[in-house]
Design an enzyme around this catalytic site. Structure first.
Site: not given
Ligand code: NDP
Length: 315
Positions: A134, A137-138
């Site tokens: 992701c 997200c990261d």
């Protein structure tokens, strides 16, 4: 443990599940949505949605928050609780969760699909230590670092572009001699000097001391393996090689295809009476927000008709 009965239970709160809930609740069905995780599904992680008709551009999380609000406003109830068991065979379907037991004569399965693993050595060990599924997200953890995107489909292309927010050193590793994404995405990738596309290249292994310090790259044509040491000492690897259906709970009860997806008829009916499937969990050509939403609407209408017919026949 609470025990409650509904007309319809929807498993999954991505765009298929939430759209089904909007249509079912508006058709006056007592509707429960059960979600294992947080509402919104995979679309909530899309940083930019530009192909949902009527909306020029929106953040995926924002779009899904609106769908959730609309489902709740229509009268659907949502519970975020771990689904442990789904008994679909008897006429009263029973869903056992960590919070309670819920029954209904009809269910819509909309549990979607999860990221597929690429299969390189170190993938599991370095997940969360450099390997991610992701970018939204990261991505920020890799500010200024070199990042690699595995895959050549639309998801990989979109993530490669997204990751240029954090770094100007993005490499796509594509195992075949061509990309699989749309032509417009391919053109955008080729125009962007921050993105390098390495065709016929597979990631064989990652290693390092707590982070990814070495990548072994395999030439798909010659089979030659070459070590690569990222600039700055460490790198991020974002895997976008497609998805696998979340159908484990239903295996052995319903007909699944060879890939584990749930085949349905055109009204989203699966192989058991009263069981419908919608969204990415079905075999289909195009997995998009708009196609998932369309499935959800049809599944809800078909479930309403099924319940009506059951009532008329006194079943
Ligand atoms: P796709 O199946 O389209 O692409 C997967 C990519 O990963 C392919 O390049 C494939 O290579 C590669 N791949 C598969 N397994 C491996 C492996 N083990 N190692 C290395 N590479 C591998 O998946 P996507 O997730 O990209 O897209 C899924 C669906 O969602 C598609 O229908 C897509 O069009 C849609 N989508 C649309 C978007 C949009 O329009 N905004 C955005 C994102 C997705 P190969 O070609 O060799 O099989």
């Amino acid at each position: 443990m609470e025990e409650k009965h509904y007309d319809l239970i929807i498993l999954g709160s991505g765009c298929a599940g939430l759209t089904a809930a909007i249509y079912a609740a508006r058709a006056q069905l007592r509707t429960l949505i059960l979600e294992n995780d947080v509402p919104g599904g995979q679309a909530a992680y899309a940083w930019n949605v530009e192909n949902y008709p009527g909306i020029l551009q929106i953040d995926g999380a924002q779009l899904m928050a609106k769908m959730l609000a609309q489902a709740e406003k229509s009268g659907a109830e949502i519970k975020c609780t771990g689904v442990q068991e789904a008994n679909l065979i008897s006429p009263q379907k029973q869903i056992i969760t960590s919070q309670g037991i819920y029954t209904a004569p009809a269910v819509i399965l909309a549990t979607g699909a999860a990221p597929r693993k690429a299969g390189f050595q170190g993938e599991a060990e370095y997940t969360g230590k450099g390997v991610s599924y992701c970018g939204v997200c990261d991505g920020a953890f890799f500010k200024g670092k070199e990042v690699f995107v595995i895959g050549g489909g639309n998801s990989a292309a979109s993530e490669a572009m997204y990751l240029t927010r954090f770094t100007d050193c993005v490499t796509m590793l594509v195992r075949k001699g061509q990309l699989r994404c749309e032509k417009s995405a391919e053109d955008a990738l080729r125009r962007d000097s921050r993105i390098r596309v390495m065709l016929n290249t597979q990631l064989q292994a990652v290693s390092g001391n707590g982070c990814i310090e070495e990548l072994m790259l395999r030439d798909s044509i010659t089979g030659e393996i070459t070590p690569y040491y990222p600039k700055g000492g460490s790198a991020g690897v974002f895997v976008y090689v497609g998805r696998e259906p979340n159908t484990r709970l239903f295996d052995g009860q319903l007909t699944l295809d060879a890939q584990g997806y749930i085949p349905t008829d055109e009204n989203m009916a699966a192989s058991l009476p009263g069981v419908f499937a919608a969204g990415d969990i079905r075999p289909k050509l195009l997995r998009q927000i708009v196609t998932a939403a369309a499935d959800g609407a049809v599944a809800a209408a078909a479930a309403a008709r099924y319940l009506e017919e059951k009532k008329s026949f006194g079943a």
